[in-house]
Design an enzyme around this catalytic site. Sequence first.
Site, mmCIF file in Angstrom:
data_model
loop_
_atom_site.group_PDB
_atom_site.id
_atom_site.type_symbol
_atom_site.label_atom_id
_atom_site.label_comp_id
_atom_site.label_asym_id
_atom_site.label_seq_id
_atom_site.Cartn_x
_atom_site.Cartn_y
_atom_site.Cartn_z
ATOM 1 N N GLU A 181 1.172 -11.848 -0.041
ATOM 2 C CA GLU A 181 1.446 -12.495 -1.330
ATOM 3 C C GLU A 181 2.936 -12.772 -1.536
ATOM 4 O O GLU A 181 3.308 -13.668 -2.306
ATOM 5 C CB GLU A 181 0.907 -11.632 -2.482
ATOM 6 C CG GLU A 181 1.632 -10.332 -2.748
ATOM 7 C CD GLU A 181 1.093 -9.154 -1.950
ATOM 8 O OE1 GLU A 181 1.323 -7.994 -2.354
ATOM 9 O OE2 GLU A 181 0.450 -9.393 -0.903
ATOM 10 N N HIS A 215 2.131 -7.469 3.154
ATOM 11 C CA HIS A 215 1.947 -8.078 1.834
ATOM 12 C C HIS A 215 2.111 -9.592 1.928
ATOM 13 O O HIS A 215 3.189 -10.132 1.667
ATOM 14 C CB HIS A 215 2.961 -7.501 0.844
ATOM 15 C CG HIS A 215 2.691 -6.089 0.458
ATOM 16 N ND1 HIS A 215 1.900 -5.746 -0.623
ATOM 17 C CD2 HIS A 215 3.096 -4.913 1.015
ATOM 18 C CE1 HIS A 215 1.835 -4.428 -0.721
ATOM 19 N NE2 HIS A 215 2.544 -3.897 0.260
ATOM 20 N N CYS A 254 -2.420 -3.818 2.319
ATOM 21 C CA CYS A 254 -1.665 -2.570 2.445
ATOM 22 C C CYS A 254 -2.599 -1.380 2.237
ATOM 23 O O CYS A 254 -3.422 -1.076 3.090
ATOM 24 C CB CYS A 254 -0.478 -2.560 1.481
ATOM 25 S SG CYS A 254 0.772 -1.313 1.897
#
Length: 545
Positions: free
Chosen positions: A519, A517, A382
């Site tokens: 994750e 993102h 990001c």
Amino acid sequence: MARYIFITGGVVSSLGKGLMAASLAALLQARGYKVRIRKFDPYLNVDPGTMSPYQHGEVYVTDDGAETDLDLGHYERFTGVSARQSDNITSGRIYQQIIAKERRGDYLGATVQVIPHVTDAIKEFALADTEDLDFVLCEIGGTVGDIESLPFIESIRQLRNELGQDRTALIHVTLVPYISAAGELKTKPTQHSVRELTSLGVQPDLLLCRCEHELPESERAKIALFCNVRPQAVIQALDASSIYAVPLQYHAEGLDAEVLRHFRMDSEGSPDLSRWEDILDRFHNPEGEVTIGVVGKYVGLPDAYKSLNEALVHGGMANRVKVNIKWIDAEIFEQDDETIASQLEPMHGILVPGGFGERGSEGKIASVRFARERKVPFFGICLGMQMACIEGARNTAGVAGASSTEFGETSEPVVGIITEWMSKEGLQERAEGGDLGGTMRLGAYEAKLKEGSRVSEIYGGASEIFERHRHRYEVNNAYRAGMEEGGLVFSGMSPDGLLPEIVERPDHPWFVGVQFHPELKSKPFDPHPLFSGFIAAALRQSRLV
């Protein structure tokens, strides 16, 4: 027909209700049941989207674009069930919806009150979209006794009456502290917490007792007697070696069997826990280790990067290595080059995560430059990708004043605010000076990958991916050609070709920046390929130094 398990907490906060809910759901899932977990948050924010990470930890984003509590990340990581906007409700959102109805006249002149209007809204949330489920676990945020949580406790009381004991269970997570001076575990706080709960009309069916020492049978019997539950329903919860050991630990203590017994369901036999046994084997028996430097803004609070931390661990599991994470405050890199070198030279990989605001931005850019010049594996997420683009524009494309409009006025806006974009619902527009809450590019969006690129290889040769976003600034396409001449390849774009999604440097051992993102979609039993690839590159780097 869904059965409902309500989870409350007592004595103190941070006892691990979310982890407990996720672990129990994983155990029920391992027995073949379909589960979903929901979170009730008593605070008055509509969602945590505008909260500082120091206030409430990370904001977890779902595929459908909801900004939710970080506990939903635990739910997904432990069950693999994608969370939805309907899985997290706050007092703020409930009151917002009720007031909107009152303004429209939907209540036909009635006096709008906590009971029945607020409690009815909470019950509707709990019961919605549960037709194909066996169990719905509902975690109540906060601690019993908080004023904010009273409407939620009252809603549980009403639901237990309406659905009956055969379809509802209440698990109360409480603390049994150890007083070292006396050398004893003390049960009184648990007794008082349960008394507080029962005074509100809700009797717990199971007690999960967090304790630092083994809970003796005598103390277990004492808790059961004073709290009006079976001794077998008093479950001890000792600290675990890893959060991924908790499902196995709770199963050994009989939690899932006791829940099924409460519902008069077959509790014989054992769930298939091979998935969790393999995860623990990989976690406890690594064949090497790497050190990753995370250069961020909120490094003082680990929960601010909760999903990121876990995704790095997952990447380590995929490569059977231990991942040592060094959290580095980006602001210290704004001092001198010697500080940068001393901090980053021992790292086998450098990661710059997401964030908001100018503070620490120059330090992040400096860390990108270090990774590029020293050929250290780099992963930008990001804002981290945006910093990689600004660094590339400044130092390899000749745009000395490259910056972001997020940091103030600039003559070279390599990164700028996005005011419109396409989504599944059509064109989305945002006023530059509008509200902050819920106005970002949120949720899962498609990206097209460049054929033959490193990221395409990382994703197994895929030509398109869907990843979750949370940002309001984008890399400016007008600078793309110059940056590509400087070696920064735009290997992932939005389907319309307007929004850069991924950049990489083919001449670098591993240099990838992503606008989304990743994750948020990583799981211990299904590590995200970008994190698996990043840790693999860090492992190769460790063998070179």
